[in-house]
Motif scaffolding. Sequence first.
Motif, PDB file in Angstrom:
ATOM      1  N   TYR A   1       0.863  -1.177   0.000  1.00  0.00           N
ATOM      2  CA  TYR A   1       0.000   0.000   0.000  1.00  0.00           C
ATOM      3  C   TYR A   1       0.894   1.219   0.000  1.00  0.00           C
ATOM      4  N   THR A   2       1.212   1.700  -1.180  1.00  0.00           N
ATOM      5  CA  THR A   2       2.103   2.848  -1.312  1.00  0.00           C
ATOM      6  C   THR A   2       1.450   3.890  -2.194  1.00  0.00           C
ATOM      7  N   ASP A   3       1.936   5.102  -2.080  1.00  0.00           N
ATOM      8  CA  ASP A   3       1.416   6.157  -2.929  1.00  0.00           C
ATOM      9  C   ASP A   3       2.293   6.278  -4.179  1.00  0.00           C
ATOM     10  N   PRO A   4       1.937   7.164  -5.109  1.00  0.00           N
ATOM     11  CA  PRO A   4       2.715   7.259  -6.349  1.00  0.00           C
ATOM     12  C   PRO A   4       4.185   7.625  -6.146  1.00  0.00           C
ATOM     13  N   HIS A   5       4.540   8.156  -4.976  1.00  0.00           N
ATOM     14  CA  HIS A   5       5.939   8.490  -4.720  1.00  0.00           C
ATOM     15  C   HIS A   5       6.676   7.362  -4.017  1.00  0.00           C
ATOM     16  N   SER A   6       6.026   6.228  -3.882  1.00  0.00           N
ATOM     17  CA  SER A   6       6.587   5.012  -3.274  1.00  0.00           C
ATOM     18  C   SER A   6       6.927   5.164  -1.804  1.00  0.00           C
ATOM     19  N   TRP A   7       6.217   6.039  -1.100  1.00  0.00           N
ATOM     20  CA  TRP A   7       6.371   6.088   0.350  1.00  0.00           C
ATOM     21  C   TRP A   7       5.599   4.913   0.905  1.00  0.00           C
ATOM     22  N   GLY A   8       6.237   4.022   1.603  1.00  0.00           N
ATOM     23  CA  GLY A   8       5.545   2.864   2.155  1.00  0.00           C
ATOM     24  C   GLY A   8       4.645   3.273   3.313  1.00  0.00           C
ATOM     25  N   LEU A   9       3.401   2.833   3.287  1.00  0.00           N
ATOM     26  CA  LEU A   9       2.471   3.152   4.361  1.00  0.00           C
ATOM     27  C   LEU A   9       2.422   2.079   5.427  1.00  0.00           C
ATOM     28  N   LYS A  10       3.005   0.942   5.193  1.00  0.00           N
ATOM     29  CA  LYS A  10       2.875  -0.177   6.127  1.00  0.00           C
ATOM     30  C   LYS A  10       3.324   0.225   7.533  1.00  0.00           C
ATOM     31  N   GLU A  11       4.494   0.780   7.664  1.00  0.00           N
ATOM     32  CA  GLU A  11       4.997   1.103   8.998  1.00  0.00           C
ATOM     33  C   GLU A  11       4.177   2.179   9.707  1.00  0.00           C
ATOM     34  N   PRO A  12       3.903   3.354   9.082  1.00  0.00           N
ATOM     35  CA  PRO A  12       3.093   4.351   9.801  1.00  0.00           C
ATOM     36  C   PRO A  12       1.713   3.829  10.177  1.00  0.00           C
ATOM     37  N   LEU A  13       1.083   3.057   9.305  1.00  0.00           N
ATOM     38  CA  LEU A  13      -0.238   2.526   9.628  1.00  0.00           C
ATOM     39  C   LEU A  13      -0.160   1.513  10.756  1.00  0.00           C
ATOM     40  N   GLN A  14       0.880   0.696  10.772  1.00  0.00           N
ATOM     41  CA  GLN A  14       1.031  -0.280  11.852  1.00  0.00           C
ATOM     42  C   GLN A  14       1.237   0.430  13.191  1.00  0.00           C
ATOM     43  N   ILE A  15       2.069   1.459  13.200  1.00  0.00           N
ATOM     44  CA  ILE A  15       2.311   2.212  14.426  1.00  0.00           C
ATOM     45  C   ILE A  15       1.014   2.866  14.900  1.00  0.00           C
ATOM     46  N   LEU A  16       0.313   3.507  13.975  1.00  0.00           N
ATOM     47  CA  LEU A  16      -0.939   4.180  14.323  1.00  0.00           C
ATOM     48  C   LEU A  16      -2.007   3.181  14.774  1.00  0.00           C
ATOM     49  N   SER A  17      -2.026   1.982  14.176  1.00  0.00           N
ATOM     50  CA  SER A  17      -3.052   0.998  14.522  1.00  0.00           C
ATOM     51  C   SER A  17      -2.891   0.454  15.940  1.00  0.00           C
ATOM     52  N   GLU A  18      -1.760   0.746  16.587  1.00  0.00           N
ATOM     53  CA  GLU A  18      -1.576   0.351  17.984  1.00  0.00           C
ATOM     54  C   GLU A  18      -2.457   1.177  18.914  1.00  0.00           C
ATOM     55  N   ARG A  19      -2.892   2.371  18.454  1.00  0.00           N
ATOM     56  CA  ARG A  19      -3.722   3.221  19.306  1.00  0.00           C
ATOM     57  C   ARG A  19      -5.009   3.688  18.640  1.00  0.00           C
ATOM     58  N   THR A  20      -5.171   3.380  17.351  1.00  0.00           N
ATOM     59  CA  THR A  20      -6.341   3.807  16.595  1.00  0.00           C
ATOM     60  C   THR A  20      -6.842   2.644  15.749  1.00  0.00           C
ATOM     61  N   GLU A  21      -8.148   2.407  15.757  1.00  0.00           N
ATOM     62  CA  GLU A  21      -8.712   1.395  14.864  1.00  0.00           C
ATOM     63  C   GLU A  21      -8.703   1.965  13.443  1.00  0.00           C
ATOM     64  N   ILE A  22      -8.134   1.219  12.508  1.00  0.00           N
ATOM     65  CA  ILE A  22      -7.998   1.701  11.132  1.00  0.00           C
ATOM     66  C   ILE A  22      -8.685   0.742  10.171  1.00  0.00           C
ATOM     67  N   VAL A  23      -9.463   1.325   9.270  1.00  0.00           N
ATOM     68  CA  VAL A  23     -10.104   0.581   8.195  1.00  0.00           C
ATOM     69  C   VAL A  23      -9.762   1.306   6.904  1.00  0.00           C
ATOM     70  N   ILE A  24      -9.400   0.548   5.889  1.00  0.00           N
ATOM     71  CA  ILE A  24      -9.119   1.128   4.579  1.00  0.00           C
ATOM     72  C   ILE A  24     -10.213   0.671   3.624  1.00  0.00           C
ATOM     73  N   LEU A  25     -10.895   1.631   3.023  1.00  0.00           N
ATOM     74  CA  LEU A  25     -11.866   1.335   1.975  1.00  0.00           C
ATOM     75  C   LEU A  25     -11.172   1.648   0.652  1.00  0.00           C
ATOM     76  N   GLY A  26     -10.750   0.593  -0.021  1.00  0.00           N
ATOM     77  CA  GLY A  26     -10.010   0.740  -1.268  1.00  0.00           C
ATOM     78  C   GLY A  26     -10.905   0.563  -2.469  1.00  0.00           C
ATOM     79  N   CYS A  27     -10.792   1.469  -3.414  1.00  0.00           N
ATOM     80  CA  CYS A  27     -11.572   1.414  -4.649  1.00  0.00           C
ATOM     81  C   CYS A  27     -10.649   0.971  -5.786  1.00  0.00           C
ATOM     82  N   GLN A  28     -11.086  -0.040  -6.526  1.00  0.00           N
ATOM     83  CA  GLN A  28     -10.313  -0.518  -7.670  1.00  0.00           C
ATOM     84  C   GLN A  28     -10.309   0.559  -8.752  1.00  0.00           C
ATOM     85  N   PRO A  29      -9.133   1.066  -9.134  1.00  0.00           N
ATOM     86  CA  PRO A  29      -9.091   2.101 -10.176  1.00  0.00           C
ATOM     87  C   PRO A  29      -9.246   1.499 -11.574  1.00  0.00           C
ATOM     88  N   GLU A  30      -9.702   2.344 -12.471  1.00  0.00           N
ATOM     89  CA  GLU A  30      -9.730   1.982 -13.888  1.00  0.00           C
ATOM     90  C   GLU A  30      -8.491   2.539 -14.572  1.00  0.00           C
TER      91      GLU A  30
END
Length: 171
Positions: free
Chosen positions: A95-124
């Motif tokens: 799960y990275t953005d167009p600049h290839s910043w990895g989101l795995k680590e920040p989301l994992q750290i944040l998920s230790e104190r915040t419930e996180i849900v990702i609603l992903g839309c399949q792009p065309e």
Amino acid sequence: MSDWYAENMIVGCGNPLQTDDGFGPAAIAELKKLSLPENVKAMDAGLAGPHYLFTLMAQSDIPVKKMVILDIMDFGGEPGEITRVTPDVLPPGSYTDPHSWGLKEPLQILSERTEIVILGCQPESIDISQIDNESDEAEFWVTESVRKAIPKAVQLALTEIGVDYGTTIST
């Protein structure tokens, strides 16, 4: 910065300059048309979400109990199809953005104190948008299939945080 956060956050991530990558910001534009409860904040994080917003939120003293992220995600579905995932099921670097910043680590750290849900839309398409600089309407940048998914995404995000606006949301 404390007014950036609320108990429940709905955060749209993406870049409208790349067609369907504007899904998150377009969905937030629709959410901002609604009168949301005081404990809910809808925020267009653009491209700042991956690199800045989530790490700043993880370090904040403001308690964010639940965060719903609206973004595109290539999961092999039909364009405009929406999937629900949590950070723990994401493989590293998936799960990275167009600049290839990895989101795995920040989301994992944040998920230790915040419930996180990702609603992903399949792009065309994530090709460069044909943006009309004179237009102030969010719907001009996403493809038709993703545009049609926005009301459903708004409804799903509201349901995730326990807000019931009924079944009709029009764009």
